[in-house]
Design an enzyme around this catalytic site. Structure first.
Site, mmCIF file in Angstrom:
data_model
loop_
_atom_site.group_PDB
_atom_site.id
_atom_site.type_symbol
_atom_site.label_atom_id
_atom_site.label_comp_id
_atom_site.label_asym_id
_atom_site.label_seq_id
_atom_site.Cartn_x
_atom_site.Cartn_y
_atom_site.Cartn_z
ATOM 1 N N VAL A 230 30.641 43.235 -89.486
ATOM 2 C CA VAL A 230 31.198 43.374 -88.201
ATOM 3 C C VAL A 230 30.541 45.025 -87.747
ATOM 4 C CG1 VAL A 230 33.134 41.800 -88.057
ATOM 5 C CG2 VAL A 230 33.483 44.116 -89.086
ATOM 6 N N ARG A 232 26.996 46.607 -88.189
ATOM 7 C CA ARG A 232 25.331 46.557 -87.420
ATOM 8 C C ARG A 232 24.805 45.390 -88.090
ATOM 9 N NH1 ARG A 232 26.134 48.178 -82.457
ATOM 10 N NH2 ARG A 232 23.879 49.058 -82.254
ATOM 11 N N ASP A 256 28.714 38.719 -87.418
ATOM 12 C CA ASP A 256 29.110 38.615 -86.165
ATOM 13 C C ASP A 256 27.848 39.693 -85.487
ATOM 14 O OD1 ASP A 256 30.278 38.439 -83.602
ATOM 15 O OD2 ASP A 256 30.953 40.458 -83.808
ATOM 16 N N GLU A 261 19.272 40.408 -81.506
ATOM 17 C CA GLU A 261 20.208 39.799 -80.729
ATOM 18 C C GLU A 261 19.647 39.426 -79.316
ATOM 19 O OE1 GLU A 261 23.952 41.769 -80.748
ATOM 20 O OE2 GLU A 261 24.164 41.667 -82.995
ATOM 21 N N HIS A 280 28.332 38.524 -81.488
ATOM 22 C CA HIS A 280 28.643 39.783 -81.432
ATOM 23 C C HIS A 280 29.913 39.870 -80.549
ATOM 24 C CE1 HIS A 280 26.786 43.820 -81.415
ATOM 25 N NE2 HIS A 280 28.161 43.972 -81.510
ATOM 26 N N LEU A 281 30.791 39.299 -80.847
ATOM 27 C CA LEU A 281 32.143 39.193 -80.056
ATOM 28 C C LEU A 281 33.461 39.801 -80.675
ATOM 29 C CD1 LEU A 281 33.871 36.677 -81.540
ATOM 30 C CD2 LEU A 281 32.429 35.274 -79.975
ATOM 31 N N GLY A 283 34.429 42.644 -81.385
ATOM 32 C CA GLY A 283 34.778 43.899 -80.962
ATOM 33 C C GLY A 283 34.614 44.270 -79.422
#
Length: 317
Positions: A230, A232, A256, A261, A280-281, A283
């Protein structure tokens, strides 16, 4: 009472007005918005403070940006901004901190429990109308390793404690070493991962953390261990992770964040068993949360106090 207010420019391709409205609610009236390069260029003259996401940074080298003193990123990761030579050294960079720990730690434990309690088996049994009793394990006494124990990692540690887990940590500064049962330094990756049931990456991306998780680190993990990233995407050598996952060495990899991306539709991660892909959800930057953080920082700026989340360009975060 200090009545001075800096000229603020809010830049966001889709949500500039939403952020500006929230900031005005905190009493700041000199707030302009931009959503495109052209709008930003028109609004920059006289701007002292920028709250931005995907800001066209080459504009900061132009005479119209000479008044800019401070750039507040809407996100937590600023590796792209640090690497950007368009941003003059004279502009203070800040990032959002202490906003994402709750969200990201909940994401982490959603997947840890999903895997440990074998939720897919339970779900499939219901679909099949099949009575399938089994005994699942507990997180208690499992060992979790958190690489990066800043504000996000510290919240993962706090929740791990609630599950009575054994907690190991790795960090560069060692400032938060007291939070974990065992602390490791960056030259101890092999020792750090070898006893872990779960490895959680919350590190920032710097020159020293790029591809820090490679085949050697992954192979040093236990065969039934799980990896959660979570932080990079570039923390992991994705090609080497693919090789390790195809070999069946790890139980699961929960990802994530990725080197590229959005993740291309033909990327192997989508089809490798036990690789969990999310967009990528973990945070999210909420408008209210970011605006509250920024408003507090503006108050500190006006009063000559040190800002929260100041980026050390040499350190990389």
């Amino acid at each position: 009472m200090n009545t001075y207010q800096p000229d603020i420019l809010v830049f966001h391709p889709e949500q500039s007005e939403e952020y500006a409205a929230c900031i005005r609610d905190y009493g700041f009236t000199s707030v302009r918005i931009a959503s495109t390069l052209e709008e930003a260029e028109n609004q920059l003259p006289g701007t002292e403070v920028i709250l931005g996401w995907n800001f066209p940074t080459p504009l900061l080298t132009k005479p119209g940006a000479s008044s800019v003193r401070w750039f507040q990123s809407i996100g937590a990761g600023v590796d792209d901004l640090i690497a950007d030579s368009s941003i003059p050294e004279s502009i203070t960079l800040t990032r959002i901190v202490d906003q994402f720990g709750a969200y990201i730690s909940e994401y982490v434990f959603t997947f840890l429990l999903h895997l440990l309690k074998d939720v897919p088996r339970i779900t499939q049994a219901q679909i099949d109308r099949r009575w399938d009793p089994f005994t699942s394990e507990s997180l208690a006494e499992k060992t979790i390793g958190v690489a990066g124990i800043g504000s996000i990692g510290a919240e993962v540690v706090r929740k791990a404690r609630a599950f009575d887990m054994n907690v190991h940590g790795l960090s560069f500064s060692g400032k938060q070493a007291h939070l974990v049962n065992r602390h490791f330094t960056p030259d101890e990756w092999g020792d750090f991962v070898k006893e872990l049931d779960y490895l959680v990456l919350t590190l920032p991306l710097t020159s020293s953390t790029h591809h820090i998780v490679n085949r050697d680190v992954l192979s040093a993990m236990k065969p039934n261990a799980c990896l959660v990233n979570v932080g990079r995407g570039e923390l992991i050598d994705e090609e080497e992770l693919q090789t390790v996952m195809r070999s069946g060495h790890l139980q699961a990899a929960v990802l994530d964040v990725f080197e590229k991306e959005p993740l291309p539709a033909d990327h192997p991660f989508f089809s490798i068993p036990n690789v969990y892909v999310t967009p990528h959800l973990s945070g999210p930057s909420t408008t209210e949360g970011v605006s509250r953080f920024f408003a507090e920082n503006v108050k500190r700026y006006v009063n000559g106090q040190s800002l929260h989340g100041v980026v050390d360009r040499q350190r990389g975060y």
